[in-house]
Motif scaffolding. Structure first.
Motif, PDB file in Angstrom:
ATOM      1  N   LYS A   1       5.932  -9.558 -13.219  1.00 40.39           N
ATOM      2  CA  LYS A   1       6.517  -8.642 -14.327  1.00 40.39           C
ATOM      3  C   LYS A   1       6.251  -7.250 -14.057  1.00 40.39           C
ATOM      4  O   LYS A   1       6.657  -6.314 -14.867  1.00 40.39           O
ATOM      5  CB  LYS A   1       6.037  -9.212 -15.701  1.00 40.39           C
ATOM      6  N   GLY A   2       5.589  -7.014 -12.939  1.00 37.31           N
ATOM      7  CA  GLY A   2       5.464  -5.431 -12.613  1.00 37.31           C
ATOM      8  C   GLY A   2       4.074  -4.887 -13.278  1.00 37.31           C
ATOM      9  O   GLY A   2       3.777  -3.798 -13.039  1.00 37.31           O
ATOM     10  N   GLU A   3       3.323  -6.166 -13.695  1.00 35.92           N
ATOM     11  CA  GLU A   3       2.044  -5.555 -14.122  1.00 35.92           C
ATOM     12  C   GLU A   3       0.695  -5.561 -13.151  1.00 35.92           C
ATOM     13  O   GLU A   3       0.939  -6.361 -12.327  1.00 35.92           O
ATOM     14  CB  GLU A   3       1.480  -6.700 -15.378  1.00 35.92           C
ATOM     15  N   ILE A   4       0.011  -4.486 -13.270  1.00 36.31           N
ATOM     16  CA  ILE A   4      -1.025  -4.325 -11.999  1.00 36.31           C
ATOM     17  C   ILE A   4      -2.087  -5.391 -12.178  1.00 36.31           C
ATOM     18  O   ILE A   4      -2.613  -5.497 -13.188  1.00 36.31           O
ATOM     19  CB  ILE A   4      -1.592  -3.141 -12.011  1.00 36.31           C
ATOM     20  N   LEU A   5      -2.353  -6.190 -11.283  1.00 35.28           N
ATOM     21  CA  LEU A   5      -3.452  -7.253 -11.212  1.00 35.28           C
ATOM     22  C   LEU A   5      -4.511  -6.695 -10.512  1.00 35.28           C
ATOM     23  O   LEU A   5      -5.643  -7.231 -10.945  1.00 35.28           O
ATOM     24  CB  LEU A   5      -3.087  -8.618 -10.466  1.00 35.28           C
TER      25      LEU A   5
ATOM     26  N   SER B   1       0.961  -1.059  -0.089  1.00 34.76           N
ATOM     27  CA  SER B   1       0.081  -0.090   0.064  1.00 34.76           C
ATOM     28  C   SER B   1       1.002   1.244   0.027  1.00 34.76           C
ATOM     29  O   SER B   1       1.845   1.189   0.444  1.00 34.76           O
ATOM     30  CB  SER B   1      -0.904  -0.011   1.141  1.00 34.76           C
ATOM     31  N   THR B   2       0.516   2.195  -0.633  1.00 34.08           N
ATOM     32  CA  THR B   2       1.096   3.543  -0.457  1.00 34.08           C
ATOM     33  C   THR B   2      -0.011   4.751  -0.429  1.00 34.08           C
ATOM     34  O   THR B   2      -1.070   4.649  -0.441  1.00 34.08           O
ATOM     35  CB  THR B   2       1.802   3.769  -1.971  1.00 34.08           C
ATOM     36  N   PRO B   3       0.519   5.857   0.382  1.00 35.44           N
ATOM     37  CA  PRO B   3      -0.398   6.826   1.004  1.00 35.44           C
ATOM     38  C   PRO B   3      -0.534   7.825  -0.595  1.00 35.44           C
ATOM     39  O   PRO B   3       0.506   7.959  -1.108  1.00 35.44           O
ATOM     40  CB  PRO B   3       0.442   7.551   1.971  1.00 35.44           C
ATOM     41  N   LEU B   4      -1.643   8.093  -0.525  1.00 34.39           N
ATOM     42  CA  LEU B   4      -2.128   9.142  -1.128  1.00 34.39           C
ATOM     43  C   LEU B   4      -2.568  10.553  -0.568  1.00 34.39           C
ATOM     44  O   LEU B   4      -3.545  10.621   0.014  1.00 34.39           O
ATOM     45  CB  LEU B   4      -3.283   8.903  -2.227  1.00 34.39           C
ATOM     46  N   ARG B   5      -1.689  11.526  -0.520  1.00 33.35           N
ATOM     47  CA  ARG B   5      -2.105  12.716   0.250  1.00 33.35           C
ATOM     48  C   ARG B   5      -2.791  13.542  -0.610  1.00 33.35           C
ATOM     49  O   ARG B   5      -2.547  13.561  -1.724  1.00 33.35           O
ATOM     50  CB  ARG B   5      -0.601  13.312   0.619  1.00 33.35           C
ATOM     51  N   VAL B   6      -3.874  14.100   0.061  1.00 33.72           N
ATOM     52  CA  VAL B   6      -4.883  15.066  -0.529  1.00 33.72           C
ATOM     53  C   VAL B   6      -4.432  16.600  -0.095  1.00 33.72           C
ATOM     54  O   VAL B   6      -4.794  17.326  -0.845  1.00 33.72           O
ATOM     55  CB  VAL B   6      -6.279  14.770  -0.383  1.00 33.72           C
ATOM     56  N   CYS B   7      -3.671  16.784   0.940  1.00 27.49           N
ATOM     57  CA  CYS B   7      -3.255  18.047   1.297  1.00 27.49           C
ATOM     58  C   CYS B   7      -2.203  17.966   2.463  1.00 27.49           C
ATOM     59  O   CYS B   7      -1.847  16.839   2.961  1.00 27.49           O
ATOM     60  CB  CYS B   7      -4.579  18.957   1.722  1.00 27.49           C
ATOM     61  N   HIS B   8      -1.540  19.063   2.330  1.00 27.04           N
ATOM     62  CA  HIS B   8      -0.414  19.039   3.521  1.00 27.04           C
ATOM     63  C   HIS B   8      -1.086  18.714   4.994  1.00 27.04           C
ATOM     64  O   HIS B   8      -2.270  19.375   5.074  1.00 27.04           O
ATOM     65  CB  HIS B   8       0.246  20.380   3.308  1.00 27.04           C
ATOM     66  N   ASN B   9      -0.325  18.679   5.816  1.00 33.71           N
ATOM     67  CA  ASN B   9      -0.917  18.335   7.315  1.00 33.71           C
ATOM     68  C   ASN B   9      -1.292  19.725   7.896  1.00 33.71           C
ATOM     69  O   ASN B   9      -2.192  19.895   8.785  1.00 33.71           O
ATOM     70  CB  ASN B   9       0.307  17.730   8.224  1.00 33.71           C
ATOM     71  N   GLN B  10      -0.703  20.778   7.616  1.00 34.35           N
ATOM     72  CA  GLN B  10      -1.103  22.130   7.936  1.00 34.35           C
ATOM     73  C   GLN B  10      -2.478  22.477   7.432  1.00 34.35           C
ATOM     74  O   GLN B  10      -3.275  23.356   8.023  1.00 34.35           O
ATOM     75  CB  GLN B  10      -0.133  23.214   7.656  1.00 34.35           C
TER      76      GLN B  10
ATOM     77  N   GLU C   1       7.618  -1.263  -5.168  1.00 36.51           N
ATOM     78  CA  GLU C   1       7.757   0.118  -4.821  1.00 36.51           C
ATOM     79  C   GLU C   1       8.217   0.781  -5.945  1.00 36.51           C
ATOM     80  O   GLU C   1       7.674   2.205  -6.206  1.00 36.51           O
ATOM     81  CB  GLU C   1       9.045   0.084  -3.749  1.00 36.51           C
ATOM     82  N   THR C   2       8.740   0.520  -7.021  1.00 40.33           N
ATOM     83  CA  THR C   2       9.121   0.898  -8.310  1.00 40.33           C
ATOM     84  C   THR C   2       7.810   1.297  -8.946  1.00 40.33           C
ATOM     85  O   THR C   2       7.557   2.352  -9.449  1.00 40.33           O
ATOM     86  CB  THR C   2       9.966  -0.135  -8.947  1.00 40.33           C
ATOM     87  N   VAL C   3       6.825   0.407  -8.883  1.00 36.60           N
ATOM     88  CA  VAL C   3       5.462   0.677  -9.597  1.00 36.60           C
ATOM     89  C   VAL C   3       4.674   1.788  -8.561  1.00 36.60           C
ATOM     90  O   VAL C   3       4.341   2.522  -9.618  1.00 36.60           O
ATOM     91  CB  VAL C   3       4.719  -0.524  -9.614  1.00 36.60           C
ATOM     92  N   ASN C   4       5.052   1.797  -7.498  1.00 39.54           N
ATOM     93  CA  ASN C   4       4.297   2.968  -6.686  1.00 39.54           C
ATOM     94  C   ASN C   4       4.830   4.039  -7.110  1.00 39.54           C
ATOM     95  O   ASN C   4       4.328   5.219  -7.172  1.00 39.54           O
ATOM     96  CB  ASN C   4       4.492   2.483  -5.157  1.00 39.54           C
ATOM     97  N   ASP C   5       6.202   4.204  -7.267  1.00 36.25           N
ATOM     98  CA  ASP C   5       6.882   5.418  -7.564  1.00 36.25           C
ATOM     99  C   ASP C   5       6.419   5.741  -8.802  1.00 36.25           C
ATOM    100  O   ASP C   5       6.391   7.120  -9.089  1.00 36.25           O
ATOM    101  CB  ASP C   5       8.524   5.340  -7.447  1.00 36.25           C
TER     102      ASP C   5
END
Length: 199
Positions: free
Chosen positions: A100-104, A57-66, A182-186
């Protein structure tokens, strides 16, 4: 190619999306757009299962913490969560990829949902069989047993306070190859720019 893709999408999903879509109305048509997104996802064969897959899993930020208290776009949908990089406000993107790095498959959850909860959904693990490599955040005896009964062997590294389990060399190499996700997330975040947090 991009123009052809736009024409096909407009003809196929015209009733689900309004003609001119800006941020505020788009958030208001969530149900109609999620139906179109589901059809788009199910209609396209993203990758094929080969018996070895990786989950993360990877975070998807919608705004800064402030700006959490004044953020209005995803006010009732986004939540606060914690990842390895600290606290954030937004969602989590859960991905399963093949060797192979393909999204399932993928899934969006609020940020405060535990990573293991995504593996408890049957639709997320649809057509997944064989070995599933994950990080230490997915360790859990009940989850391991449940997945094993469904034909999925969960492979994770052990925590420092756990007894060392016997693993074959091939399984250790698979855990080293887990960096592929991690490469796919990046690539999704930096090249496809699915994370937008300039608000």
């Amino acid at each position: 190619f991009q123009a052809l893709l736009q024409v096909i999408c407009l003809q196929t999903f015209y009733t689900s999306f309004p003609p001119a879509c800006i941020v505020q109305p788009f958030c208001g048509i969530g149900k109609r757009s999620s139906v179109a997104t589901d059809h788009l996802h199910q209609g396209s064969a993203i990758g094929y299962m080969h018996g070895i897959s990786f989950v993360d899993s990877t975070p998807l930020r919608v705004c800064h913490n402030q700006r959490i208290l004044i953020h209005k776009t995803f006010e009732r949908l986004a939540t606060r969560g914690k990842c390895s990089m600290g606290w954030f406000f937004g969602f989590k993107l859960h991905l399963i990829i093949n060797d192979k790095g393909e999204i399932l498959n993928f899934m969006f959850t609020p940020a405060n949902v535990d990573d293991r909860e995504s593996l408890k959904h049957g639709n997320f693990l649809k057509n997944i069989k064989g070995k599933l490599c994950a990080d230490k955040g997915y360790i859990g005896q009940a989850l391991f047993e449940n997945l094993f009964l469904n034909g999925i062997q969960l492979l994770t590294k052990v925590k420092n306070n756990m007894k060392n389990s016997l693993m074959s060399i091939a399984e250790k190499i698979l855990l080293w190859k887990r960096a592929l996700i991690e490469t796919v997330n990046d690539e999704l975040k930096n090249i496809a720019q699915i994370e937008h947090s300039r608000h």
